[in-house]
Write a protein that holds these residues in place. Sequence first.
Motif, PDB file in Angstrom:
ATOM      1  N   GLU A 199      -1.160  -8.724  -1.753  1.00  0.00           N
ATOM      2  CA  GLU A 199      -1.409  -7.774  -0.671  1.00  0.00           C
ATOM      3  C   GLU A 199      -1.402  -8.516   0.659  1.00  0.00           C
ATOM      4  O   GLU A 199      -2.208  -9.420   0.869  1.00  0.00           O
ATOM      5  N   PRO A 200      -0.524  -8.132   1.574  1.00  0.00           N
ATOM      6  CA  PRO A 200      -0.565  -8.767   2.893  1.00  0.00           C
ATOM      7  C   PRO A 200      -1.867  -8.397   3.603  1.00  0.00           C
ATOM      8  O   PRO A 200      -2.418  -7.311   3.378  1.00  0.00           O
ATOM      9  N   HIS A 201      -2.344  -9.263   4.475  1.00  0.00           N
ATOM     10  CA  HIS A 201      -3.558  -8.983   5.238  1.00  0.00           C
ATOM     11  C   HIS A 201      -3.367  -7.686   6.025  1.00  0.00           C
ATOM     12  O   HIS A 201      -2.282  -7.408   6.542  1.00  0.00           O
ATOM     13  N   SER A 202      -4.438  -6.946   6.166  1.00  0.00           N
ATOM     14  CA  SER A 202      -4.368  -5.697   6.902  1.00  0.00           C
ATOM     15  C   SER A 202      -5.744  -5.396   7.479  1.00  0.00           C
ATOM     16  O   SER A 202      -6.756  -5.691   6.838  1.00  0.00           O
ATOM     17  N   ALA A 203      -5.772  -4.850   8.677  1.00  0.00           N
ATOM     18  CA  ALA A 203      -7.050  -4.453   9.281  1.00  0.00           C
ATOM     19  C   ALA A 203      -6.864  -3.128  10.014  1.00  0.00           C
ATOM     20  O   ALA A 203      -5.861  -2.910  10.694  1.00  0.00           O
ATOM     21  N   LEU A 204      -7.850  -2.284   9.858  1.00  0.00           N
ATOM     22  CA  LEU A 204      -7.885  -0.998  10.572  1.00  0.00           C
ATOM     23  C   LEU A 204      -9.175  -0.980  11.369  1.00  0.00           C
ATOM     24  O   LEU A 204     -10.265  -1.120  10.792  1.00  0.00           O
ATOM     25  N   VAL A 249      -9.282  -5.330  -2.277  1.00  0.00           N
ATOM     26  CA  VAL A 249      -8.536  -6.476  -1.742  1.00  0.00           C
ATOM     27  C   VAL A 249      -7.521  -6.944  -2.791  1.00  0.00           C
ATOM     28  O   VAL A 249      -7.885  -7.210  -3.927  1.00  0.00           O
ATOM     29  N   GLY A 250      -6.272  -7.030  -2.344  1.00  0.00           N
ATOM     30  CA  GLY A 250      -5.196  -7.405  -3.266  1.00  0.00           C
ATOM     31  C   GLY A 250      -4.984  -8.903  -3.357  1.00  0.00           C
ATOM     32  O   GLY A 250      -3.896  -9.403  -3.139  1.00  0.00           O
ATOM     33  N   GLN A 304      -8.264   2.051  -3.158  1.00  0.00           N
ATOM     34  CA  GLN A 304      -7.762   2.107  -1.793  1.00  0.00           C
ATOM     35  C   GLN A 304      -7.805   0.723  -1.160  1.00  0.00           C
ATOM     36  O   GLN A 304      -8.878   0.137  -0.999  1.00  0.00           O
ATOM     37  N   TYR A 305      -6.653   0.227  -0.825  1.00  0.00           N
ATOM     38  CA  TYR A 305      -6.539  -1.039  -0.100  1.00  0.00           C
ATOM     39  C   TYR A 305      -6.433  -0.692   1.392  1.00  0.00           C
ATOM     40  O   TYR A 305      -6.155   0.457   1.754  1.00  0.00           O
TER      41      TYR A 305
END
Lengths: 333, 802, 159
Positions: free
Chosen positions: B196-201, B245-246, B32-33
């Motif tokens: 993988e583009p940066h992503s934050a939740l 992390v991609g 899971q990314y």
Amino acid sequence: MLRLPAFQLLRPATVAEATHMLAELGPQAAPLAGGTDLLPKMKRRQLQPRYLVSLRGLRELRGWSGSPEQGLVLRAGCTLAEVAAQPAVRSAYRALAEAVAVCSNPILHRMGTLGGNLCLDTRCTYYDQTEHWRQALGWCMKAPGPRTPEEVPCRVAPGGSRCWAVSAGDGAPALIALGAKVRLVGARGERVLPLEDLYRDDGIRYLDKSPDELVVEVLLPPADGLRSTYRKVRRRGSLDFAALGVAAAVRQDPDGTVTSCRLVLGGVASRPLVLEEVASLLVGQRLEQEVLERVSEAVYRAVHPMDNTDFTVLYRRRTAPVHVRRALEALAS
Amino acid sequence: MRVLEERERVFSVVGQRLPRVDGWAKVSGRAQYTDDLTLPGMLFGKLVRSTHAHARLVSVRLERALKVPGVVAAITGRDVPVRYSVFPVGQDETALAVDRVRYVGEPVAALAAVDPYTAEEAARLVEVEYEPLPARMDLEEALRNPEPRIHDSGPFGNVHRLASLEFGDVEAGFAEADHVREDLFFYGGNTHAPLEPHSALAWWDPGARKLTVWTSHQGPHYLHRGLARALGLEEHQVRVVVPAVGGGFGGKLDIFHHEVCAAKLSMLTGRPVKITLTREEVFYAHRGRHPELLRIRTGVKRDGRIVAMHVEAYLDGGAYCSFGPATLLYAGTQQPVTYRIPHYRFQGVRVFTNKPPCGPKRGHGTPQARCALEVHLDKLSEDLGLDPVELRLRNLTGPNELTVNWLEITSNGLRACIEKVVEASGWRQRRGRLPYGRGLGFACSAYLTGAGGSIYYSDMPHSEVHLRVDRSGGVTVYTMATEIGQGSATAVATIVAEVLGLQPQDISLVTSDTDLTPIDLGSYSSRVTLMVGNAAYEAACRARDLLLDAVAERLQVPRSRLVAQSRRIFDRATPEVGASFAQAAQWAEARFGCLATSGSYRPPQKLGTYKGSGVGPSPAYTFSACVAEVQADPETGEVKVERVWVAHDIGRALNPVLVEGQVEGSVHMALGEALMEEQAFRKELHRGPSWLDYKVPTVYEMPEVITFLVETDEPRAPFSAKEVGQGPLLCVVPAILNAIADALKVRVDEVPATPEKVLKALEEQRKGRTGRVGPTKVPPFSFPPPERVPRPQSWEEAAQPA
Amino acid sequence: MERAVRLKVNGQEHRVLVPPHRTLLEVLREDLGLVGTKHGCELGECGVCTVLVDGEPALSCLVLAHEVEGHEVTTVEGLATDGQLHPVQRAFVESGALQCGYCTPAMVLVTKALLDRVPEPSGEQVREAVAGVFCRCTGYVKILEAVQAAARRLREARA
């Protein structure tokens, strides 16, 4: 994630129905084939048609007929991978097989169609960018954003009054060199024209056809001893568009004397550049070093790329003669 | 049954070609990314970015955007005005620009909506008014035009940081030289481009008053501190969790706008907010390789021994600090690690420009100077009529010595690395005898196995690990070692498994969760295997001690005879006397209570005391050598790298498959840097923030890679295992450039060495000028006089006449 | 506009209410929860969103969900059966052909498509098969090895 703008998807059952839809909806509509050119452009908001007319289900656009002896008919809905694998294309129309084999990357070959490749939108480093990027630039003539084309200069040559976006498809130069014609079907009928006449020297209105007309077939003349090849210059072996495409086709007497020759370049102008005068230097000659040197010099004089693709203008101009010469050498050997 | 012991250098799992522990999850699509995560009621966030490279921000109006149905919240710089930075001396960024924008793509507003379409549509309706200021797009422009200043944090003009150090007496050194050579080199900027583009939740729990942020990040600890600061929260109110992390490569180490904004929007709405960058935005987030101009002057004796060296570095830092203070110093630290340099001066300046900030990319700050140096040494060897390899061999450092800049080298396998690649490539037989167009190039490099200093000062450990053994025999390791693909999870599991006599797959890992895992500073500077590894080793040894104590007591076997191996603990004298690991765990739990141990690691004290001495020291250095073979086309300038031989002093490979993977990946990234990748700008805009325009090499450009792993004894590393993630990249870039020079007899003193530049160099040569392209002058700038640093005693003794 | 689309993914039928502008990528990830399919540009450049449509690789970011009705879609989640990895997946793990894992679902799928067509591929065919997907970690070396290892494994299984 970049997303598509909303649109309505129309799924005609026949080419005739498709052309009528396109005629009726006018510039608000666009035909959708493989989607590999159109959909990214929509995601970047370079194009925002309100209707997409899907050609995917049209059996009339699939398959091929004929032979190298009689001439070959390739229907526009063939994928590039199908064209590259077609035995007659591989044996008798090498330039086409080689050209479609180096289009973009192998996955896109299976998605993109021959017709789509011939109608590929012209490209430019100032145009093929995201909406935010183009807004930061202040837009350009080809995609003027909230402004009108008259209000925004061409970013490549701001002083001029035209758009210099580049014809970068691989299929067109190869097919023009092979003497191909295309059959267009529109709401008001159909016509056949030499492929080179489909293209205009204008980055914006780059196709000489009305919006309702579809390219339905590519007609290749009998091969009749024609030998051809295609070379592509790009930084990487996959994905990249042609910074230069060289299609060459020759017929030779048994002693090697050239009886006819076609040379067509992609990636250097808003339309495929047919080098008629240069090609004529070869007729009556053998493909020997001295002749090839003269051809190279003529190519250098004939090619005037603009600074709107990968590689510098100087580099593209300097190396175009080398690649033309090498294409001809490949045919000589 | 054969009994294995550590000191015999025979191991059960260390050194085995085992599958990585996260392999199954990744190959099955189950990993899971961050962008794969959704939470109930989640909103989609979007950043609005500047369309100006440098401008005063007059106003940011949200009214129209807020009227769009489905938009829940929107913020501007006024809502998140606190300045922050990973570097304590930096503190120059805000999550959204407050009164000035400094590069195209800098965020100016953020909003959250019920779906991504609405968020995107509303973002178009945010009205931003700018008052443009002149933009400085490169070093020269920024130094020539000190006003208006891009920041007022530096000493003057657009200078951000300065370094000026001298070890020994460089002028005296040059006076002893038989030959002095000076060269200029320009290293173009490039970027990490993780797939993988940066992503934050982010989710703010209003009841618990606690913020949780799941994010694609490689330094959760620094982010944890940064988020608390930027949001005005106590650190214990923030929890950072890193899913899969991609790819990182240094590009996911800063505190990023989207992370702070997602958190702030969640705090305002009470709903989870996710922001995932588009590919274009990743190019604006950047923090990649600094474009850097270098001037190197070296004095040598006739036999090739170096007597003095002076390195000047001009770094184009982009618009903010990022890791710049360290990047600047790294430009100067590593040259004396490969070669003995008796008198050494380093002067550097980092300059602000109006581009996305540069920062740490694989090799952080060292590839540029390394490349310049190795090309320079090639030219020096030509001057002296020496083989380039021979010149290096005459100057090599050895094991257990102190460099002139006070770095302590322990293990050093550089000589063996050189022998490997020279022999395998047929260097001695083939170099100089290849047809025109084909060439061989050589280079060496060194890198740190972990930065000896932390980014903020503390005397606490850099890495800590908790380990739990439960009564079923399960082992869980809690570690902040952040898996970004480099294999940290497998490294930690391998070390613990080896100590406890288990298999890596037996170890459960809880990673990178600031609530659950003790501190590790992050996946940067190639520090994880050594630092987390040592902490994990200590925790595992302590657990093993408890298990052995309990088994010894139960079975009445002398403890010293017990070993843990093959999922058992048994008497080495009579292997059938023993217990399963689970049985041993139960006896130990009965004897000692809950079985939990910890380990920590802090690197050795640095030896230098000068200003800037905190950057460069490492517990252990790795060394690499490379030969590259190219085929270059003199008519088109195209260069095909056909084969690359790399030897790397790994200490010991915990898992050779993973180590080779790092070498091969390094070759790929080096190839891109050497020949085609460039984070380039046209006027004020990125030239092409896309995979199509940013030229990462494809499979077709990849050469054959022949990897040699050289083993050395490194007492400071767990099982001797040193780094491999970064070091092998460094020598490949100059080896390719040197190979081009060998092939075509012209020099491209600039990367990327594109076909255009190769052709231009050939044209210069044809016109009877020097066959070279590259910088010919340095910008108008005078460095302050260097701080004179006394050399280590060993150097002074060596300088005494015998 | 929005209409119910019947999608067959990994052998399972789904009915999803989809407006025409939603791509297969979006529907897989956001409607069906099949997040094993990754995305890295959504412009048809990086290839990490590759799925198989009727057994052939396609970039799900450039396929409209409406246009795959009546076609078989295979995603990475559809490869393992009964908790057992597909031989291609096993070869990738054992060869060390993945690091960050982000391109891996796509790489595994293009490999499967290749080996379904060409059981004994040449080096050139393998390179062509993977050339549509970017990898930033491995330098492709171990990916190429894994494809050949998978080919051997599948041939042995058939023999």
